[in-house]
Motif scaffolding. Structure first.
Motif, short mmCIF file in Angstrom:
data_model
loop_
_atom_site.label_atom_id
_atom_site.label_comp_id
_atom_site.label_asym_id
_atom_site.label_seq_id
_atom_site.Cartn_x
_atom_site.Cartn_y
_atom_site.Cartn_z
N LEU A 142 73.78 -15.76 62.91
CA LEU A 142 73.16 -16.57 63.96
C LEU A 142 74.12 -17.64 64.46
O LEU A 142 74.23 -17.87 65.68
N LYS A 143 74.83 -18.28 63.56
CA LYS A 143 75.81 -19.32 63.96
C LYS A 143 76.88 -18.73 64.86
O LYS A 143 77.30 -19.35 65.84
N ASN A 165 75.45 -18.20 68.37
CA ASN A 165 74.79 -19.36 68.97
C ASN A 165 75.73 -20.04 69.97
O ASN A 165 76.75 -20.59 69.59
N GLU A 166 75.39 -19.99 71.23
CA GLU A 166 76.23 -20.58 72.26
C GLU A 166 76.19 -22.10 72.29
O GLU A 166 77.13 -22.73 72.75
N SER A 167 75.14 -22.71 71.78
CA SER A 167 75.01 -24.17 71.86
C SER A 167 75.78 -24.89 70.75
O SER A 167 75.97 -26.09 70.80
N ASN A 168 76.20 -24.15 69.71
CA ASN A 168 76.90 -24.74 68.56
C ASN A 168 76.08 -25.79 67.83
O ASN A 168 76.62 -26.59 67.09
N THR A 174 72.79 -26.47 65.21
CA THR A 174 71.98 -25.75 64.23
C THR A 174 70.49 -25.87 64.51
O THR A 174 69.69 -25.16 63.91
N PRO A 178 68.49 -24.87 67.11
CA PRO A 178 67.75 -23.66 67.47
C PRO A 178 67.69 -22.65 66.32
O PRO A 178 66.69 -21.97 66.15
N ILE A 179 68.74 -22.58 65.53
CA ILE A 179 68.76 -21.66 64.39
C ILE A 179 67.67 -22.04 63.40
O ILE A 179 66.88 -21.19 62.97
N ILE A 233 68.08 -13.26 66.85
CA ILE A 233 69.24 -13.28 67.72
C ILE A 233 68.80 -13.20 69.19
O ILE A 233 69.35 -13.89 70.05
N LEU A 289 67.78 -16.58 70.27
CA LEU A 289 68.73 -17.63 69.94
C LEU A 289 69.15 -18.53 71.08
O LEU A 289 69.14 -19.74 70.94
N ASN A 290 69.52 -17.99 72.20
CA ASN A 290 70.07 -18.82 73.27
C ASN A 290 69.06 -19.10 74.39
O ASN A 290 69.43 -19.29 75.53
#
Length: 104
Positions: free
Chosen positions: A50-51, A54-57, A59, A61-62, A94, A97-98
Motif C-alpha cells: 500500500l505504501k 500511495n501517491e500522497s505519501n 500514512t 489513507p492507508i 489498493i 487508496l488514492n
C-alpha cells in the motif's frame, strides 16, 4: 468478462478481433479497479504494498482503509502468507487508496 472490463476502463483496445494494450493517461487516476487478481509483491507486507502505491505519501489513507476493511491483524505480514481472500481484500484496499472518483 475480463477483456470487456479492460476495454471499458481503457486498459486495452479491441479492433478487428484483436486486443492490444493502451497506455494509461491522467484520466485513469480517477478510477480504482480490481480486475481478476491484484498485482502484489509477495515478499513485501500488505502495508508496504500500500505504501508503494500511495501517491500522497501519507500514512493516513492507508491506516483509514485498513481500519475500515479490518485488515490490521495481518497487514504487516508478508503477502505470500495471505489467503486468496486476504489478497483480494488488499486489492480492494489498493483500489480505494488514492481516493478515485470511480471504483470498479
Amino acid at each position: 468478462k475480463t477483456s470487456l472490463m479492460k476495454v471499458l476502463l481503457g486498459y486495452s483496445d479491441y479492433q478487428e478481433g484483436n486486443f492490444t494494450s493502451i497506455r494509461q493517461d491522467e484520466s485513469h487516476s480517477n478510477i480504482g479497479a480490481l480486475i481478476e487478481n491484484p498485482g502484489l509483491y509477495p515478499f513485501m507486507s500488505g502495508y508496504d504494498n500500500l505504501k508503494l502505491l500511495n501517491e500522497s505519501n501519507s500514512t493516513n489513507p492507508i491506516n483509514q482503509i485498513t481500519d475500515e476493511l479490518k485488515m490490521n491483524k495481518y497487514i504487516h505480514n508478508k503477502v505470500k502468507t495471505y489467503s486468496l481472500g486476504m489478497k483480494q481484500k488488499l486489492g480492494i484496499a489498493i483500489a480505494f487508496l488514492n481516493s478515485p472518483k470511480l471504483i470498479i
